[in-house]
Write a protein that holds these residues in place. Structure first.
Motif, PDB file in Angstrom:
ATOM      1  N   ASP A  78      11.486  26.667  10.745  1.00  0.00           N
ATOM      2  CA  ASP A  78      10.235  27.005  11.421  1.00  0.00           C
ATOM      3  C   ASP A  78       9.604  25.729  11.978  1.00  0.00           C
ATOM      4  O   ASP A  78      10.143  24.626  11.815  1.00  0.00           O
ATOM      5  N   LEU A  79       8.459  25.870  12.629  1.00  0.00           N
ATOM      6  CA  LEU A  79       7.818  24.716  13.268  1.00  0.00           C
ATOM      7  C   LEU A  79       7.367  23.654  12.274  1.00  0.00           C
ATOM      8  O   LEU A  79       7.258  22.482  12.612  1.00  0.00           O
ATOM      9  N   ALA A  80       7.099  24.070  11.011  1.00  0.00           N
ATOM     10  CA  ALA A  80       6.682  23.115   9.983  1.00  0.00           C
ATOM     11  C   ALA A  80       7.876  22.407   9.331  1.00  0.00           C
ATOM     12  O   ALA A  80       7.692  21.497   8.526  1.00  0.00           O
ATOM     13  N   GLY A  81       9.108  22.828   9.663  1.00  0.00           N
ATOM     14  CA  GLY A  81      10.289  22.199   9.097  1.00  0.00           C
ATOM     15  C   GLY A  81      10.877  22.898   7.890  1.00  0.00           C
ATOM     16  O   GLY A  81      11.841  22.406   7.305  1.00  0.00           O
ATOM     17  N   HIS A  82      10.316  24.057   7.497  1.00  0.00           N
ATOM     18  CA  HIS A  82      10.883  24.826   6.389  1.00  0.00           C
ATOM     19  C   HIS A  82      12.187  25.489   6.824  1.00  0.00           C
ATOM     20  O   HIS A  82      12.294  25.974   7.951  1.00  0.00           O
ATOM     21  N   LEU A  83      13.142  25.524   5.918  1.00  0.00           N
ATOM     22  CA  LEU A  83      14.371  26.261   6.151  1.00  0.00           C
ATOM     23  C   LEU A  83      14.054  27.740   5.960  1.00  0.00           C
ATOM     24  O   LEU A  83      13.413  28.119   4.974  1.00  0.00           O
TER      25      LEU A  83
END
Length: 87
Positions: free
Chosen positions: A18-23
């Motif tokens: 996602d945009l926050a970097g979560h897988l």
């Protein structure tokens, strides 16, 4: 010898960030599979595992559910896996 004329349903599985970097992992599973529990767990080192974050569950088509989970961690490394347990 058995002959199969119908394809067996297979869960669809996608992974992204996602945009926050979560897988993020999204998978389809049969709605009628009430004898199993599907859980998603995460790790940053493949040794210690903890619960991932449940995002949502939707109905993409009759008889199927689509579950979406994401990691707590952002960036790399991050690993997610789906664990299936009989109840």
């Amino acid at each position: 010898m058995a002959t199969f004329t119908e394809r067996l349903p297979r869960p669809q599985l996608t992974m992204s960030r996602d945009l926050a970097g979560h897988l993020v992992i999204t998978f389809d599973h049969p709605e009628s599979a009430d004898d199993v529990v599907l859980e998603t767990i995460e790790s940053t080192n493949l040794s210690a595992w903890s619960d991932a974050v449940f995002e949502s569950e939707t109905v993409p088509s009759a008889g199927w559910l689509r579950a979406t989970w994401h990691s707590n961690a952002t960036g790399s490394p991050a690993f997610l896996k789906v664990r299936v347990r009989l109840v």
